[in-house]
Design a protein around this motif. Structure first.
Motif, PDB file in Angstrom:
ATOM      1  N   PHE A  11      49.950  29.605  46.294  1.00 12.09           N
ATOM      2  CA  PHE A  11      49.366  30.764  46.984  1.00 12.09           C
ATOM      3  C   PHE A  11      48.260  30.313  47.950  1.00 12.09           C
ATOM      4  N   TRP A  52      43.908  27.881  52.443  1.00 10.58           N
ATOM      5  CA  TRP A  52      42.616  28.319  51.906  1.00 10.58           C
ATOM      6  C   TRP A  52      41.903  27.250  51.087  1.00 10.58           C
ATOM      7  N   HIS A  99      37.982  26.880  48.910  1.00 10.82           N
ATOM      8  CA  HIS A  99      37.943  26.926  47.445  1.00 10.82           C
ATOM      9  C   HIS A  99      37.209  25.735  46.838  1.00 10.82           C
ATOM     10  N   GLU A 144      34.133  38.992  40.309  1.00 11.55           N
ATOM     11  CA  GLU A 144      35.188  39.768  39.627  1.00 11.55           C
ATOM     12  C   GLU A 144      34.697  40.280  38.274  1.00 11.55           C
ATOM     13  N   GLU A 157      33.065  43.441  39.009  1.00  7.53           N
ATOM     14  CA  GLU A 157      34.032  44.526  39.238  1.00  7.53           C
ATOM     15  C   GLU A 157      34.593  45.034  37.908  1.00  7.53           C
ATOM     16  N   GLU A 165      41.485  43.272  37.119  1.00  2.96           N
ATOM     17  CA  GLU A 165      40.219  42.514  37.204  1.00  2.96           C
ATOM     18  C   GLU A 165      40.220  41.311  36.263  1.00  2.96           C
ATOM     19  N   ASP A 186      42.163  38.651  37.957  1.00  2.00           N
ATOM     20  CA  ASP A 186      41.390  37.955  38.995  1.00  2.00           C
ATOM     21  C   ASP A 186      40.471  36.915  38.362  1.00  2.00           C
ATOM     22  N   ILE A 229      42.598  33.995  37.061  1.00  2.00           N
ATOM     23  CA  ILE A 229      43.133  33.177  38.161  1.00  2.00           C
ATOM     24  C   ILE A 229      42.022  32.287  38.733  1.00  2.00           C
ATOM     25  N   TYR A 230      40.843  32.874  38.937  1.00  3.64           N
ATOM     26  CA  TYR A 230      39.724  32.067  39.440  1.00  3.64           C
ATOM     27  C   TYR A 230      39.281  31.028  38.399  1.00  3.64           C
TER      28      TYR A 230
END
Ligand SMILES: Nc1ccn([C@H]2C[C@H](O)[C@@H](COP(=O)(O)OP(=O)(O)OP(=O)(O)O)O2)c(=O)n1
Length: 154
Positions: free
Chosen positions: A50, A56, A60, A72, A75, A104, A107, A110-111
């Motif tokens: 991705f 990107w 990162h 996140e 959030e 959330e 996210d 994934i991070y």
């Protein structure tokens, strides 16, 4: 339709895993706490694809990914703020809020996987090692039924 969401170049398709069994919604009869099968390495590879596709990598850095993950968490916290205590399964939340929680925490996850990878830490090994260390620090006979810090009974 993509043959393999893990090794394929793209991940922005409807993966088969989403059509398999329980969605976890409140209306669903199968409220099993078991997760569908997906390895940390699968997630790492999918996310690597991705990020590479979008060029990107340059953004990162470990620090940037860490800050994005903390954002996140904010959030996720917003969904729960001012609501009072919430029970297991989140029956106090609307279906939309529950779905939002899933987004959330994904996210964050994934991070987290990206962060571990950028730190050159094998997250699978680190988790297994940490769980073994936890079990040593909190022996069942001493920790059973009490949530004290391990330093209390050393
Ligand atoms: N530079 C970026 C931007 C996004 N993502 C990925 C990781 C997260 O899973 C998700 C985060 O996307 P957003 O920043 O758009 O955040 P949300 O999806 O939470 O959207 P919103 O902030 O509108 O709720 O996308 C990423 O890896 N790198």
């Amino acid at each position: 339709m993509m043959e393999n969401i893990v090794t394929g170049p793209r991940v922005d398709v409807e993966p088969d895993i989403l059509s398999e069994g329980c969605c976890g919604s409140q209306d669903c009869e199968n409220k099993s706490l078991k997760f569908s099968d997906l390895s940390l390495e699968d997630v790492r590879k999918m996310n690597e694809n991705f990020i590479k596709e979008r060029n990107w990598d340059q953004f990162h850095s470990p620090r940037n990914v860490l800050l994005a993950m903390v954002g996140e968490f904010g959030e996720l916290s917003e969904i729960f703020q001012w609501k009072g205590e919430v029970s297991e399964g989140l029956p106090e939340l609307t279906e939309d809020e529950r779905k939002h929680v899933g987004e959330e925490i994904s996210d964050i996850f994934i991070y987290l996987v990206d962060f571990a990878s950028r730190c050159h830490i094998d997250l699978s090994k680190a988790v297994i090692a940490k769980m073994a260390a936890n079990a040593k620090k909190y022996p069942v006979d001493k920790a059973y039924g009490q949530a004290n810090k391990y330093t209390d009974y050393q």
